[in-house]
Each structure stands twice: as C-alpha cells, then as structure tokens.
Design a protein around this motif. Structure first.
Motif, short mmCIF file in Angstrom:
data_model
loop_
_atom_site.label_atom_id
_atom_site.label_comp_id
_atom_site.label_asym_id
_atom_site.label_seq_id
_atom_site.Cartn_x
_atom_site.Cartn_y
_atom_site.Cartn_z
N LEU A 30 0.83 -1.21 0.00
CA LEU A 30 0.00 0.00 0.00
C LEU A 30 0.86 1.26 0.00
O LEU A 30 0.54 2.24 -0.68
CB LEU A 30 -0.94 0.00 1.20
CG LEU A 30 -2.17 -0.89 1.09
CD1 LEU A 30 -2.88 -0.99 2.43
CD2 LEU A 30 -3.11 -0.34 0.04
N MET A 31 1.96 1.24 0.74
CA MET A 31 2.83 2.43 0.77
C MET A 31 3.55 2.63 -0.56
O MET A 31 3.75 3.76 -0.99
CB MET A 31 3.83 2.33 1.93
CG MET A 31 3.19 2.49 3.28
SD MET A 31 2.22 3.99 3.48
CE MET A 31 3.49 5.23 3.45
N ILE A 32 3.93 1.54 -1.22
CA ILE A 32 4.55 1.67 -2.54
C ILE A 32 3.53 2.20 -3.54
O ILE A 32 3.84 3.08 -4.37
CB ILE A 32 5.14 0.32 -2.99
CG1 ILE A 32 6.37 0.00 -2.14
CG2 ILE A 32 5.51 0.33 -4.47
CD1 ILE A 32 6.91 -1.39 -2.32
N ILE A 35 3.22 5.90 -2.92
CA ILE A 35 4.34 6.67 -3.46
C ILE A 35 4.20 6.84 -4.97
O ILE A 35 4.43 7.94 -5.51
CB ILE A 35 5.68 5.99 -3.09
CG1 ILE A 35 5.92 6.13 -1.59
CG2 ILE A 35 6.84 6.59 -3.87
CD1 ILE A 35 7.07 5.28 -1.08
N VAL A 36 3.82 5.78 -5.66
CA VAL A 36 3.65 5.85 -7.12
C VAL A 36 2.53 6.82 -7.49
O VAL A 36 2.68 7.67 -8.37
CB VAL A 36 3.41 4.44 -7.71
CG1 VAL A 36 2.98 4.51 -9.16
CG2 VAL A 36 4.66 3.59 -7.56
N CYS A 37 1.39 6.72 -6.78
CA CYS A 37 0.27 7.62 -7.06
C CYS A 37 0.64 9.07 -6.75
O CYS A 37 0.27 9.98 -7.49
CB CYS A 37 -0.95 7.22 -6.24
SG CYS A 37 -1.75 5.74 -6.84
N GLY A 38 1.36 9.30 -5.67
CA GLY A 38 1.78 10.65 -5.33
C GLY A 38 2.74 11.24 -6.34
O GLY A 38 2.67 12.42 -6.67
N THR A 68 -7.39 15.01 -12.48
CA THR A 68 -6.81 13.67 -12.35
C THR A 68 -5.74 13.64 -11.26
O THR A 68 -5.65 12.67 -10.50
CB THR A 68 -6.21 13.23 -13.70
OG1 THR A 68 -7.21 13.34 -14.71
CG2 THR A 68 -5.69 11.81 -13.64
N ALA A 69 -4.94 14.69 -11.19
CA ALA A 69 -3.93 14.77 -10.13
C ALA A 69 -4.59 14.80 -8.75
O ALA A 69 -4.10 14.16 -7.81
CB ALA A 69 -3.06 16.01 -10.33
N GLY A 70 -5.70 15.51 -8.63
CA GLY A 70 -6.41 15.54 -7.36
C GLY A 70 -6.94 14.18 -6.95
O GLY A 70 -6.85 13.78 -5.79
N PHE A 75 -6.32 9.19 -3.68
CA PHE A 75 -6.01 7.77 -3.62
C PHE A 75 -4.72 7.52 -2.84
O PHE A 75 -4.62 6.56 -2.08
CB PHE A 75 -5.90 7.20 -5.04
CG PHE A 75 -5.80 5.70 -5.08
CD1 PHE A 75 -6.85 4.91 -4.66
CD2 PHE A 75 -4.66 5.09 -5.54
CE1 PHE A 75 -6.77 3.53 -4.69
CE2 PHE A 75 -4.56 3.71 -5.58
CZ PHE A 75 -5.61 2.93 -5.16
N GLN A 76 -3.73 8.41 -3.01
CA GLN A 76 -2.50 8.31 -2.24
C GLN A 76 -2.78 8.44 -0.75
O GLN A 76 -2.27 7.65 0.06
CB GLN A 76 -1.52 9.41 -2.66
CG GLN A 76 -0.30 9.48 -1.79
CD GLN A 76 0.45 10.80 -1.91
OE1 GLN A 76 -0.02 11.74 -2.55
NE2 GLN A 76 1.60 10.87 -1.29
#
Length: 171
Positions: A30-32, A35-38, A68-70, A75-76
């Motif tokens: 979940l943390m990875i 990080i990818v989503c962020g 989309t960024a929001g 999700f992050q």
C-alpha cells in the motif's frame, strides 16, 4: 543482521522478505502504491496548473490533468491512511496481548507523520479536484455584454477592455 558487542560479532541472517507477517507485506504494498500515485499526481499537477507553461494554453486539458492529479492525491492519502492505521492496529493488538512472546512495539512518531501526511494528501487532492474546470469550453460573461448573453471565445486582453471603457467605468 549483525551486531557487534566488545569485538564479538553476533550475526543472524534474515531468511526472506516473504517471511514477514501478511499485514506488514500488505502495508508495504500500500505504501509503494501510495508513493507511485503521489509521484504521478505531482507530475500531473505541475503540468495541469494554469500558471505552468507546460502543456500549452489548452486550459480545458490542464483542468482535466489537475482533476486527475487531485484524484491521485486522494487515492495516495487513502492508501497511506489504510496502511498506517492497519499497522497501528496490529501493534496495539500485540502490545496488549499477554500471550505475545515477541518484541512489543509502541506507536511512534512515524505513524503520526503517516496519519498527518494522509490527511494532508486527501485534503489537497479534494481542493485540487474541486477547483479544476472540467468543462468543454470556457464560458464567461464579459462586463460590457447584456445579462443574458454569454461569450465563449478567448479572453479579452486588457487593451481591448480599456479601449471599450472610459476611465470611470471601473469600480
């Protein structure tokens, strides 16, 4: 993992990353994902803001990229919140379990930082999502038009507005 005490090495090899508990592996995943989503959310937000020169002058596309960024930031934040809360729940369960023979951990600063970052990511993503323009074209009323008409062309420059009005027209 090696420890050194008074010149004596006491080494114990960690067998595998897959030998960890399931909730730790899920929290890592979940943390990875967080990080990818962020990272992708940050890149899209930098391109999607209106003051950026990247992406040209297409403000509708920029609005969609910002939206989309929001969503990616929300999700992050949710991934981070789930991972940190799940880990804290298991630490608390093990701490108060009298039959647990292993090391008893306590909730530390890292978990509080995780909760704060999750809340800030969700709040920032919500603000970015709500503030973007998702329409197909920009429509706004010019000050010198009648109240029922809507102008859907490019924004007028200051010189056009200044030549239309006298110096007493602005409030």
């Amino acid at each position: 993992m090696c420890q050194r005490f008074n010149g004596v090495h006491n080494c114990r090899e960690f067998p595998s990353l897959l030998a960890l508990n399931g909730y730790i592996q899920a929290s890592r995943a979940l943390m990875i994902t967080s990080i990818v989503c962020g990272t992708f959310g940050l890149l899209l937000a930098l391109i999607g803001v209106q003051c950026s020169k990247a992406g040209g002058e297409n403000y509708v596309l920029k609005g969609r990229l910002a939206g989309t960024a929001g969503v990616l930031f929300i999700f992050q934040g949710l991934c981070t919140l789930i991972a940190v809360s799940w880990y804290a729940f298991n630490i608390t369960q093990e701490f108060f379990n009298p039959l647990h023979a292993g090391t008893k951990y306590e909730i530390g600063e890292g978990l509080y930082m995780g909760w704060c970052s999750a809340v800030l990511a969700i709040a920032g993503g919500a603000c970015l999502t709500c503030s973007c323009q998702m329409g197909t074209e920009e429509k706004y009323r010019l000050p010198y038009q009648a109240k029922g008409t809507v102008y859907s062309g490019p924004a007028p420059t200051r010189s056009v507005a200044a030549s239309t009005y006298g110096r007493n027209a602005y409030v």
